[in-house]
Scaffold this motif. Sequence first.
Motif, PDB file in Angstrom:
ATOM      1  N   ASN A 289       0.843  -1.194   0.000  1.00 57.16           N
ATOM      2  CA  ASN A 289       0.000   0.000   0.000  1.00 57.16           C
ATOM      3  C   ASN A 289       0.882   1.250   0.000  1.00 57.16           C
ATOM      4  O   ASN A 289       1.883   1.320   0.715  1.00 57.16           O
ATOM      5  N   GLY A 290       0.486   2.243  -0.809  1.00 57.19           N
ATOM      6  CA  GLY A 290       1.247   3.482  -0.872  1.00 57.19           C
ATOM      7  C   GLY A 290       2.468   3.425  -1.764  1.00 57.19           C
ATOM      8  O   GLY A 290       3.276   4.358  -1.786  1.00 57.19           O
ATOM      9  N   ALA A 291       2.618   2.345  -2.547  1.00 57.54           N
ATOM     10  CA  ALA A 291       3.813   2.176  -3.370  1.00 57.54           C
ATOM     11  C   ALA A 291       3.785   3.037  -4.624  1.00 57.54           C
ATOM     12  O   ALA A 291       4.821   3.288  -5.227  1.00 57.54           O
ATOM     13  N   GLY A 292       2.599   3.469  -5.043  1.00 53.95           N
ATOM     14  CA  GLY A 292       2.477   4.264  -6.262  1.00 53.95           C
ATOM     15  C   GLY A 292       1.710   3.576  -7.373  1.00 53.95           C
ATOM     16  O   GLY A 292       1.673   4.072  -8.505  1.00 53.95           O
ATOM     17  N   LYS A 293       1.067   2.447  -7.070  1.00 57.89           N
ATOM     18  CA  LYS A 293       0.350   1.693  -8.098  1.00 57.89           C
ATOM     19  C   LYS A 293      -0.809   2.505  -8.685  1.00 57.89           C
ATOM     20  O   LYS A 293      -0.916   2.655  -9.896  1.00 57.89           O
ATOM     21  N   SER A 294      -1.668   3.008  -7.819  1.00 53.30           N
ATOM     22  CA  SER A 294      -2.842   3.741  -8.299  1.00 53.30           C
ATOM     23  C   SER A 294      -2.439   5.027  -9.012  1.00 53.30           C
ATOM     24  O   SER A 294      -3.059   5.412 -10.013  1.00 53.30           O
ATOM     25  N   THR A 295      -1.393   5.691  -8.515  1.00 48.62           N
ATOM     26  CA  THR A 295      -0.919   6.907  -9.173  1.00 48.62           C
ATOM     27  C   THR A 295      -0.452   6.596 -10.588  1.00 48.62           C
ATOM     28  O   THR A 295      -0.729   7.343 -11.537  1.00 48.62           O
ATOM     29  N   THR A 296       0.246   5.475 -10.753  1.00 49.12           N
ATOM     30  CA  THR A 296       0.700   5.074 -12.086  1.00 49.12           C
ATOM     31  C   THR A 296      -0.487   4.839 -13.016  1.00 49.12           C
ATOM     32  O   THR A 296      -0.508   5.333 -14.149  1.00 49.12           O
ATOM     33  N   ILE A 297      -1.470   4.066 -12.548  1.00 51.88           N
ATOM     34  CA  ILE A 297      -2.634   3.763 -13.383  1.00 51.88           C
ATOM     35  C   ILE A 297      -3.367   5.044 -13.758  1.00 51.88           C
ATOM     36  O   ILE A 297      -3.839   5.200 -14.898  1.00 51.88           O
ATOM     37  N   LYS A 298      -3.449   5.988 -12.845  1.00 46.67           N
ATOM     38  CA  LYS A 298      -4.137   7.249 -13.146  1.00 46.67           C
ATOM     39  C   LYS A 298      -3.385   8.045 -14.204  1.00 46.67           C
ATOM     40  O   LYS A 298      -4.002   8.753 -15.007  1.00 46.67           O
ATOM     41  N   MET A 299      -2.056   7.945 -14.225  1.00 43.33           N
ATOM     42  CA  MET A 299      -1.305   8.614 -15.290  1.00 43.33           C
ATOM     43  C   MET A 299      -1.467   7.873 -16.612  1.00 43.33           C
ATOM     44  O   MET A 299      -1.530   8.492 -17.682  1.00 43.33           O
ATOM     45  N   LEU A 300      -1.571   6.550 -16.575  1.00 44.85           N
ATOM     46  CA  LEU A 300      -1.764   5.770 -17.792  1.00 44.85           C
ATOM     47  C   LEU A 300      -3.137   6.017 -18.415  1.00 44.85           C
ATOM     48  O   LEU A 300      -3.314   5.859 -19.626  1.00 44.85           O
ATOM     49  N   THR A 301      -4.105   6.391 -17.595  1.00 39.04           N
ATOM     50  CA  THR A 301      -5.459   6.634 -18.092  1.00 39.04           C
ATOM     51  C   THR A 301      -5.730   8.105 -18.366  1.00 39.04           C
ATOM     52  O   THR A 301      -6.802   8.452 -18.872  1.00 39.04           O
ATOM     53  N   GLY A 302      -4.786   8.991 -18.018  1.00 42.38           N
ATOM     54  CA  GLY A 302      -4.962  10.407 -18.278  1.00 42.38           C
ATOM     55  C   GLY A 302      -5.617  11.176 -17.160  1.00 42.38           C
ATOM     56  O   GLY A 302      -5.834  12.389 -17.270  1.00 42.38           O
ATOM     57  N   ILE A 303      -5.939  10.519 -16.057  1.00 39.90           N
ATOM     58  CA  ILE A 303      -6.565  11.203 -14.925  1.00 39.90           C
ATOM     59  C   ILE A 303      -5.580  12.164 -14.276  1.00 39.90           C
ATOM     60  O   ILE A 303      -5.940  13.261 -13.854  1.00 39.90           O
ATOM     61  N   LEU A 304      -4.314  11.735 -14.172  1.00 40.69           N
ATOM     62  CA  LEU A 304      -3.257  12.588 -13.630  1.00 40.69           C
ATOM     63  C   LEU A 304      -2.248  12.914 -14.720  1.00 40.69           C
ATOM     64  O   LEU A 304      -1.973  12.089 -15.593  1.00 40.69           O
ATOM     65  N   VAL A 305      -1.689  14.093 -14.640  1.00 36.90           N
ATOM     66  CA  VAL A 305      -0.644  14.521 -15.570  1.00 36.90           C
ATOM     67  C   VAL A 305       0.715  14.260 -14.916  1.00 36.90           C
ATOM     68  O   VAL A 305       0.935  14.670 -13.775  1.00 36.90           O
ATOM     69  N   PRO A 306       1.640  13.598 -15.596  1.00 35.32           N
ATOM     70  CA  PRO A 306       2.959  13.346 -15.013  1.00 35.32           C
ATOM     71  C   PRO A 306       3.699  14.638 -14.711  1.00 35.32           C
ATOM     72  O   PRO A 306       3.558  15.638 -15.431  1.00 35.32           O
TER      73      PRO A 306
END
Length: 333
Positions: free
Chosen positions: A65-82
């Motif tokens: 938990n907290g490793a960055g998995k969800s953040t990565t997926i959100k960048m792959l889907t365009g939800i977050l900007v790198p």
Amino acid sequence: MSTDADRHDPTQAGALIEVQDLERTFDVRRRVEGRRRRSREQVVAVHDLTFSVRPGEMVGYIGPNGAGKSTTIKMLTGILVPTGGRVQVAGLDPSRNRVELTRRIGVVFGQRSTLWWDLPLIDSFELLQRMYRIPPARYRENLDRFIEILDLGDQLDTPVRQLSLGQRMRGDITAALLHDPEVLYLDEPTIGLDVVSKGRLREFLRSLNAERNTTLMLTTHDLQDIEALCERVIVIDHGTSVYDGSLAGLHAQGGSTRTLVVDLVDEAPPIDVPGAEVRRVEGPRQWLSFPSDASAAPIVAAVASAYDVADLSIQEPDIEDVIRDLYSRGAQA
């Protein structure tokens, strides 16, 4: 700490997902004791992350938990900007081409439903047909198949808010696949499902991959999901990849073990069978450990032939323990 990441060069021709030197930071305000103003602190969620995924691969993307998995997926889907680095999915920059990319990916974010909460389940599906402009014949074909395999026939007229977690998860998976996406991102897809339903879902995902060459990225804490579906795993911790290769290689590198829990009819001295070691004894129950990449079948057979067994079960290694051990070995090297 060695990895197999060089086998998956992000610049390789034909990669469907390309991630290179990806970074994402967040500014967090924290209250400082004795001061009126809050201090600003930069938190690094993902850094120096590089990997690629080929069309049709089924990849487990795992970590604590907290490793960055969800953040990565959100960048792959365009939800977050790198914050930095480069990411492309199907030749598109996710954050700049989010609408176009949406038609080519499917996403199931754990306990965050994409369904309309107060509408019957079938209404959500029909709305998605219009949104994605799915041809009626293809929509009907996909819907009928998913309803049958995922056992949703009795829930179609039920408002989403009244569905159990397992029923809603199956509805979310159906919603994510109606438009025939090239890539499917799944976050804890078997949460809330019973053993039978988990098995059916895994078989469904395997057939989907085989028949339509759908690329799958799976994040989960259920190691059995990974073992059943993925030949390759990427382990992320503290925002960066620490392993990229086969599941067997991960266990071998982390030195993890599986556990055979044996309930004997009566108390007995520690069980002595080749390939396993007794770690704990409590009355008639004994815990035997063996390497995670070894088959349990000969050990089970040896125990059953030499002892009066009332029951037995196998406990899989916890993925967080595998990663923790992997890190401790790296720190000692």
